[in-house]
Design a protein around this motif. Structure first.
Motif, PDB file in Angstrom:
ATOM      1  N   SER A 174       0.841  -1.197   0.000  1.00  0.00           N
ATOM      2  CA  SER A 174       0.000   0.000   0.000  1.00  0.00           C
ATOM      3  C   SER A 174       0.871   1.239   0.000  1.00  0.00           C
ATOM      4  O   SER A 174       2.045   1.202   0.401  1.00  0.00           O
ATOM      5  CB  SER A 174      -0.916   0.006   1.222  1.00  0.00           C
ATOM      6  N   ASN A 175       0.285   2.364  -0.445  1.00  0.00           N
ATOM      7  CA  ASN A 175       0.959   3.652  -0.334  1.00  0.00           C
ATOM      8  C   ASN A 175       0.762   4.252   1.054  1.00  0.00           C
ATOM      9  O   ASN A 175       1.327   5.299   1.369  1.00  0.00           O
ATOM     10  CB  ASN A 175       0.431   4.621  -1.397  1.00  0.00           C
ATOM     11  N   CYS A 176      -0.061   3.605   1.887  1.00  0.00           N
ATOM     12  CA  CYS A 176      -0.311   4.042   3.254  1.00  0.00           C
ATOM     13  C   CYS A 176       0.185   2.970   4.236  1.00  0.00           C
ATOM     14  O   CYS A 176       0.423   1.826   3.850  1.00  0.00           O
ATOM     15  CB  CYS A 176      -1.802   4.300   3.470  1.00  0.00           C
ATOM     16  N   THR A 177       0.305   3.352   5.493  1.00  0.00           N
ATOM     17  CA  THR A 177       0.792   2.423   6.503  1.00  0.00           C
ATOM     18  C   THR A 177      -0.310   1.457   6.917  1.00  0.00           C
ATOM     19  O   THR A 177      -1.419   1.880   7.283  1.00  0.00           O
ATOM     20  CB  THR A 177       1.294   3.179   7.739  1.00  0.00           C
ATOM     21  N   LEU A 178      -0.008   0.150   6.837  1.00  0.00           N
ATOM     22  CA  LEU A 178      -0.975  -0.887   7.184  1.00  0.00           C
ATOM     23  C   LEU A 178      -0.498  -1.665   8.403  1.00  0.00           C
ATOM     24  O   LEU A 178       0.699  -1.766   8.674  1.00  0.00           O
ATOM     25  CB  LEU A 178      -1.164  -1.863   6.014  1.00  0.00           C
ATOM     26  N   ASP A 179      -1.457  -2.234   9.121  1.00  0.00           N
ATOM     27  CA  ASP A 179      -1.115  -3.222  10.133  1.00  0.00           C
ATOM     28  C   ASP A 179      -0.637  -4.486   9.418  1.00  0.00           C
ATOM     29  O   ASP A 179      -0.867  -4.662   8.214  1.00  0.00           O
ATOM     30  CB  ASP A 179      -2.336  -3.540  11.000  1.00  0.00           C
ATOM     31  N   PRO A 180       0.014  -5.400  10.130  1.00  0.00           N
ATOM     32  CA  PRO A 180       0.488  -6.639   9.478  1.00  0.00           C
ATOM     33  C   PRO A 180      -0.659  -7.439   8.852  1.00  0.00           C
ATOM     34  O   PRO A 180      -1.773  -7.499   9.380  1.00  0.00           O
ATOM     35  CB  PRO A 180       1.140  -7.409  10.631  1.00  0.00           C
ATOM     36  N   LEU A 181      -0.369  -8.058   7.705  1.00  0.00           N
ATOM     37  CA  LEU A 181      -1.332  -8.913   7.016  1.00  0.00           C
ATOM     38  C   LEU A 181      -1.534 -10.189   7.825  1.00  0.00           C
ATOM     39  O   LEU A 181      -0.577 -10.825   8.251  1.00  0.00           O
ATOM     40  CB  LEU A 181      -0.822  -9.239   5.611  1.00  0.00           C
ATOM     41  N   VAL A 182      -2.803 -10.560   8.059  1.00  0.00           N
ATOM     42  CA  VAL A 182      -3.133 -11.752   8.838  1.00  0.00           C
ATOM     43  C   VAL A 182      -3.787 -12.773   7.918  1.00  0.00           C
ATOM     44  O   VAL A 182      -4.846 -12.498   7.327  1.00  0.00           O
ATOM     45  CB  VAL A 182      -4.087 -11.414  10.005  1.00  0.00           C
ATOM     46  N   PHE A 183      -3.173 -13.948   7.753  1.00  0.00           N
ATOM     47  CA  PHE A 183      -3.752 -15.007   6.937  1.00  0.00           C
ATOM     48  C   PHE A 183      -4.724 -15.825   7.786  1.00  0.00           C
ATOM     49  O   PHE A 183      -4.411 -16.207   8.924  1.00  0.00           O
ATOM     50  CB  PHE A 183      -2.657 -15.913   6.374  1.00  0.00           C
ATOM     51  N   LEU A 184      -5.890 -16.107   7.226  1.00  0.00           N
ATOM     52  CA  LEU A 184      -6.937 -16.823   7.954  1.00  0.00           C
ATOM     53  C   LEU A 184      -6.870 -18.321   7.722  1.00  0.00           C
ATOM     54  O   LEU A 184      -7.407 -19.086   8.529  1.00  0.00           O
ATOM     55  CB  LEU A 184      -8.312 -16.288   7.537  1.00  0.00           C
ATOM     56  N   HIS A 185      -6.265 -18.756   6.614  1.00  0.00           N
ATOM     57  CA  HIS A 185      -6.124 -20.172   6.312  1.00  0.00           C
ATOM     58  C   HIS A 185      -4.661 -20.496   6.020  1.00  0.00           C
ATOM     59  O   HIS A 185      -3.896 -19.630   5.561  1.00  0.00           O
ATOM     60  CB  HIS A 185      -6.984 -20.558   5.098  1.00  0.00           C
ATOM     61  N   SER A 186      -4.291 -21.737   6.255  1.00  0.00           N
ATOM     62  CA  SER A 186      -2.908 -22.152   6.032  1.00  0.00           C
ATOM     63  C   SER A 186      -2.515 -22.106   4.557  1.00  0.00           C
ATOM     64  O   SER A 186      -1.335 -21.999   4.224  1.00  0.00           O
ATOM     65  CB  SER A 186      -2.683 -23.562   6.584  1.00  0.00           C
ATOM     66  N   ASP A 187      -3.500 -22.193   3.664  1.00  0.00           N
ATOM     67  CA  ASP A 187      -3.183 -22.146   2.230  1.00  0.00           C
ATOM     68  C   ASP A 187      -3.073 -20.718   1.701  1.00  0.00           C
ATOM     69  O   ASP A 187      -2.894 -20.500   0.499  1.00  0.00           O
ATOM     70  CB  ASP A 187      -4.219 -22.930   1.425  1.00  0.00           C
ATOM     71  N   HIS A 188      -3.205 -19.738   2.574  1.00  0.00           N
ATOM     72  CA  HIS A 188      -3.037 -18.314   2.221  1.00  0.00           C
ATOM     73  C   HIS A 188      -4.048 -17.835   1.182  1.00  0.00           C
ATOM     74  O   HIS A 188      -3.760 -16.914   0.415  1.00  0.00           O
ATOM     75  CB  HIS A 188      -1.612 -18.037   1.740  1.00  0.00           C
ATOM     76  N   THR A 189      -5.235 -18.413   1.164  1.00  0.00           N
ATOM     77  CA  THR A 189      -6.268 -17.976   0.226  1.00  0.00           C
ATOM     78  C   THR A 189      -7.204 -16.945   0.838  1.00  0.00           C
ATOM     79  O   THR A 189      -8.046 -16.385   0.128  1.00  0.00           O
ATOM     80  CB  THR A 189      -7.094 -19.170  -0.270  1.00  0.00           C
ATOM     81  N   GLN A 190      -7.074 -16.682   2.140  1.00  0.00           N
ATOM     82  CA  GLN A 190      -7.871 -15.643   2.785  1.00  0.00           C
ATOM     83  C   GLN A 190      -6.982 -14.866   3.743  1.00  0.00           C
ATOM     84  O   GLN A 190      -6.127 -15.441   4.431  1.00  0.00           O
ATOM     85  CB  GLN A 190      -9.055 -16.235   3.549  1.00  0.00           C
ATOM     86  N   ALA A 191      -7.193 -13.550   3.794  1.00  0.00           N
ATOM     87  CA  ALA A 191      -6.379 -12.706   4.665  1.00  0.00           C
ATOM     88  C   ALA A 191      -7.143 -11.432   4.998  1.00  0.00           C
ATOM     89  O   ALA A 191      -8.073 -11.042   4.286  1.00  0.00           O
ATOM     90  CB  ALA A 191      -5.049 -12.366   3.997  1.00  0.00           C
ATOM     91  N   THR A 192      -6.735 -10.802   6.089  1.00  0.00           N
ATOM     92  CA  THR A 192      -7.305  -9.510   6.478  1.00  0.00           C
ATOM     93  C   THR A 192      -6.178  -8.542   6.785  1.00  0.00           C
ATOM     94  O   THR A 192      -5.072  -8.937   7.176  1.00  0.00           O
ATOM     95  CB  THR A 192      -8.207  -9.630   7.724  1.00  0.00           C
ATOM     96  N   VAL A 193      -6.475  -7.269   6.627  1.00  0.00           N
ATOM     97  CA  VAL A 193      -5.511  -6.223   6.957  1.00  0.00           C
ATOM     98  C   VAL A 193      -6.289  -4.951   7.261  1.00  0.00           C
ATOM     99  O   VAL A 193      -7.382  -4.730   6.722  1.00  0.00           O
ATOM    100  CB  VAL A 193      -4.511  -6.003   5.797  1.00  0.00           C
ATOM    101  N   ASN A 194      -5.740  -4.110   8.128  1.00  0.00           N
ATOM    102  CA  ASN A 194      -6.369  -2.850   8.492  1.00  0.00           C
ATOM    103  C   ASN A 194      -5.406  -1.693   8.238  1.00  0.00           C
ATOM    104  O   ASN A 194      -4.174  -1.853   8.327  1.00  0.00           O
ATOM    105  CB  ASN A 194      -6.775  -2.843   9.977  1.00  0.00           C
ATOM    106  N   LEU A 195      -5.988  -0.557   7.931  1.00  0.00           N
ATOM    107  CA  LEU A 195      -5.198   0.667   7.833  1.00  0.00           C
ATOM    108  C   LEU A 195      -4.751   1.068   9.234  1.00  0.00           C
ATOM    109  O   LEU A 195      -5.543   1.029  10.180  1.00  0.00           O
ATOM    110  CB  LEU A 195      -6.045   1.784   7.210  1.00  0.00           C
ATOM    111  N   SER A 196      -3.479   1.404   9.376  1.00  0.00           N
ATOM    112  CA  SER A 196      -2.965   1.779  10.697  1.00  0.00           C
ATOM    113  C   SER A 196      -3.664   3.041  11.205  1.00  0.00           C
ATOM    114  O   SER A 196      -4.015   3.934  10.407  1.00  0.00           O
ATOM    115  CB  SER A 196      -1.459   2.020  10.627  1.00  0.00           C
TER     116      SER A 196
END
Length: 800
Positions: A193-215
């Motif tokens: 991102s061009n903005c500061t993000l919190d760390p990317l969190v993967f929801l599944h071990s296969d990395h097909t789902q993830a969440t992230v928030n703007l800091s």
């Protein structure tokens, strides 16, 4: 960056308090839910108009307002009917909300908020779906627009008036929260991102789902950009979405809809020899806003300086024998040559001399006139015309420009580039779409050069002809293609196809879509097999995007048909209402009919004030950038606007402000529009290298049109060496220019391989020139060059 908003009599910014955004990304489709909280801190009832940007291709599919504990969900209705209902509600003291798309630019929306009582809160929620654009590095780009730049409208055109809206600037008075949920059938590699993000969190071990928030603490003073990287991004895919069982029979929403995503792969033998012919016309915005900085970091350039460096790279990359010309435009336009000239050393030198002298000194943005002039020039036989347009994208007559480009699509391809924050997605993507080309956006610390060179690679690809799409489906199932016919394909670029499936299968569960076309007289076939079983949890996003695609096709058909449009208009309104998505002929209307008491007392209409900023050489500019949620209210009194203080030009111009705001959202307004001065629009604060000292651009600037370099002190400086170091190492059997050109190739491949997309054509010309010299085995020269630069480049790598 200017932060703007509605002001009270005490010069306090009101009433936007917070923005909360939730983004759900499914493969390459995003659903965005934005909630904006407003508070009327006045002592009297308030009516206001909020103007804000959305992506041009977005399908707005939900609009609601929550007042206290009561939520009012808007309905899609015919625009005129919705306006009448809004006016009636406001005049009777009822709370009402009206959301409508600009008739002149589909990436601008207006939200009218009527009868907010003193101290009352209103939480407005807007939901839209949009496709994510594929970038040069194969990432998918999501953008949450923050900046709505002023749009210059030619005097007397009667087009949009965003360019005439301005407000007092100050600190952003609201907060922004952003959460993103990504799901994909392909593993997620990373998210940037061009903005500061919190760390990317993967929801599944296969990395097909993830969440992230703007800091926390983000100041919403620039577009928020996210770049998604998937593994195997070029794999074709299909999504089948089930219809709504309760939808009316025969409607689009009742039947399943399929979205096909294809990535054509051209035969290697065709791609190995790119075209050497063509007429390349570069059209450069030279309006005042091009003097804005690309970003706020150390070593930042102005937009015009970045564009000049890019023109240097383009001119050095053109093939010998093609034709070219360069235009600069603003209030008027200029061309380097009366007509396109043959590319050779003399014409290249003349063009580069004039590029160095280019300034952002042509006042306002008027893109229509230079395009009309270019299209009036006859094309060169056997040299297909390729148009490269660079602009801030801040014009008010967007649809008029797009109609012109579309009218001439058979004679050229159009590649468009939006420079800086707030460039109109409708204009930039629209010109590329109508001109069978490709669009790019350059913001913040993005380097313009790699994106432009990717487009040059597309322009050098041979055009694709006779494109056809065929469906093979089980007995009992038919398809109605909702997308416009595909008229352009580029190697590795995505092509989307929407289809409405009808009937029921008698047993088969698989369908096939086949795309056929001719490429340099060769037949090519790309095919995808897909399962007819609907994908789960798509939230009707595919249906809404399909409806939006069909609506856009009908709107274009309506414009091209002239007066005979009533039947088309009716179809647009019907589809828009059925699918619940926005169109130019409909609007979202919400009225609080259950309110126990009506608002009493006269409504407060705010006048939007203007601060004047001195901007060099005695030129007075209007600080008029509008931000997402930037509140723009209207008054029945005229508003004074500052214009560029030039000889013979009045300093102020009185315009009926309320009339202008209303007319911006009405097609065919005859009210004359006032020119507006462009203003600063800066974004990222990240540091970037000073491009004036970029050794790559130094090296490129020294290359001859034929592809070779001279062995001299300037070349040594570009390498960071002395002239003696180069000449003393030269093998006796090669002449100076061959040695210099070989060293340039070794340096590019050995020291600048990460920027290969920028110098690929420069290197191709150099290798071709060396081969033409027929100097025999150069293995010893390559070894010496490797030692000189500390590289390990092989002769085969250099292509000599």
């Amino acid at each position: 960056m200017m932060n703007c908003g509605l002001v009270t009599e005490k010069n306090e910014l009101v009433p936007l308090k917070s923005i909360s955004v939730e983004v759900r990304v499914q493969d390459h489709v995003s659903t965005v839910s934005s909630t904006l909280l407003y508070v009327n801190e006045e002592e009297r009832p308030l009516e206001a108009l909020f103007v804000f940007p959305l992506p041009a291709d977005a399908a707005v599919c939900h609009f609601s307002a929550k007042i206290g504990e009561q939520e009012i969900v808007a309905e899609v209705q015919d625009r005129e009917t919705a306006r009448d209902q809004y006016d009636d509600a406001v005049s009777s003291g009822q709370q009402a909300f009206l959301l409508e798309e600009s008739a002149e630019s589909p990436d601008v929306f207006g939200l009218s908020v009527g009868c907010l009582s003193p101290g009352q809160n209103a939480a407005v929620t807007i939901i839209y779906v949009t496709e994510l654009d594929v970038q040069a590095d194969h990432s998918l780009r999501f953008c949450l627009p923050a900046v709505l730049n002023p749009r210059y409208t030619p005097a007397g055109s009667g087009a949009g008036i965003v360019s005439e809206i301005s407000s007092v600037c100050g600190a952003v008075p609201y907060t922004l929260t952003l959460s993103v949920h990504v799901s994909s059938p392909k593993p997620i590699s990373k998210l940037e991102s061009n903005c500061t993000l919190d760390p990317l969190v993967f929801l599944h071990s296969d990395h097909t789902q993830a969440t992230v928030n703007l800091s926390p603490g983000h100041m919403f003073d620039k577009d928020v950009e996210l770049f998604l990287y998937y593994q195997d991004p070029h794999q074709p895919s299909a999504i089948v979405e089930a219809g709504v069982a309760t939808a009316p029979s025969g409607s689009l929403m009742r039947d399943p809809v399929v979205m096909i995503s294809l990535y054509p792969e051209f035969p290697e033998e065709v791609m190995s020899s790119l075209a050497t012919q063509g007429e390349f016309i570069f059209v450069m915005d030279r309006s005042g806003s091009m003097d804005n900085m690309m970003h706020c970091g150390i070593g930042a350039q102005t937009r015009i300086e970045t564009a000049k460096d890019t023109l240097l790279l383009l001119l050095k990359s053109l093939p010998m024998g093609c034709y070219f010309n360069i235009y600069g435009f603003g209030t008027h336009f200029e061309s380097f040559f009366p007509e396109s000239v043959v590319y050779n050393q003399d014409t290249m030198d003349e063009a580069l001399k004039r590029v160095k002298e280019m300034r952002a000194d042509l006042c306002f943005t008027e893109i229509l006139q230079p395009l009309e002039h270019i299209y009036s020039q006859p094309c060169k036989p056997d040299h297909p015309r390729q148009l490269f347009i660079f602009t801030d994208g801040e014009v008010g007559n967007t649809k008029e420009v797009l109609d012109l480009v579309k009218h001439h699509v058979l004679s050229h391809r159009c590649f468009s580039f939006g420079i800086g924050e707030g460039a109109s997605t409708a204009l930039i993507t629209g010109m590329a779409r109508e001109g069978s080309g490709h669009a790019q956006f350059i913001t913040g610390t993005d380097r313009m050069q790699p994106k432009v060179m990717q487009s040059l690679r597309f322009a050098l690809q041979p055009p694709v002809f006779n494109i056809s799409v065929d469906w093979t489906l089980p007995d009992g199932v038919t398809v109605d293609t909702l997308s416009q016919p595909i008229n352009v394909l580029f190697q590795g670029q995505r092509a989307l196809i929407y289809g409405r499936l009808k009937g029921e299968s008698s047993g088969g569960s698989e369908g096939t879509v086949t795309v056929k076309y001719r490429l340099k007289d060769q037949p090519v076939t790309n095919q995808l097999h897909f399962c007819l079983k609907p994908t789960e949890e798509t939230g009707l996003s595919v249906h809404r995007l399909a409806a939006r695609t069909r609506i856009r096709s009908l709107e274009e058909e309506e414009r091209s048909c002239g007066a005979e449009v009533e039947g088309i208009r009716t179809r647009i309104v019907e589809l828009s209402v059925q699918a619940g998505v926005s169109s130019v002929h409909t609007a979202f209307i919400a009225i609080n009919k259950d309110s126990r008491q009506t608002v009493k007392g006269p409504l407060l209409h705010r006048r939007v004030q203007t601060h004047d900023l001195l901007y060099g050489s005695g030129i007075l500019l209007n600080a008029s950038n509008i931000h997402l949620g930037g509140e723009i209210s209207f008054s029945k009194e005229d508003v004074c606007y500052c214009m560029m203080r030039t000889k013979g030009t009045p300093n102020k111009l009185n315009i009926g402000f309320m009339t202008k705001v209303r007319n911006f959202f009405r097609r065919g307004s005859k009210t004359a529009a006032a020119p507006t001065v462009q203003t600063n629009s800066q974004s990222k604060s990240d540091a970037a290298p000073d491009p004036q000292k970029d050794p790559l651009l130094q090296l490129v600037s020294l290359q001859k049109a034929s592809g070779c370099w001279d062995l001299d002190v300037t070349l040594a400086d570009a390498f960071g060496k002395t002239e003696d170091e180069l000449t003393n190492q030269k093998p006796a059997q090669v002449e100076g220019s061959v040695w210099a050109t070989l060293l340039a190739l070794i340096w590019l491949y050995g020291c600048k391989i990460d920027q290969r997309v920028e110098w690929q054509f420069v290197a191709m010309k150099a290798a071709s020139w060396i081969r033409s010299q027929k100097v025999g085995d150069l293995s010893e020269c390559v070894c010496v060059g490797n030692v000189l630069f500390g590289c390990q480049v092989t002769k085969d790598t250099l292509g000599i």
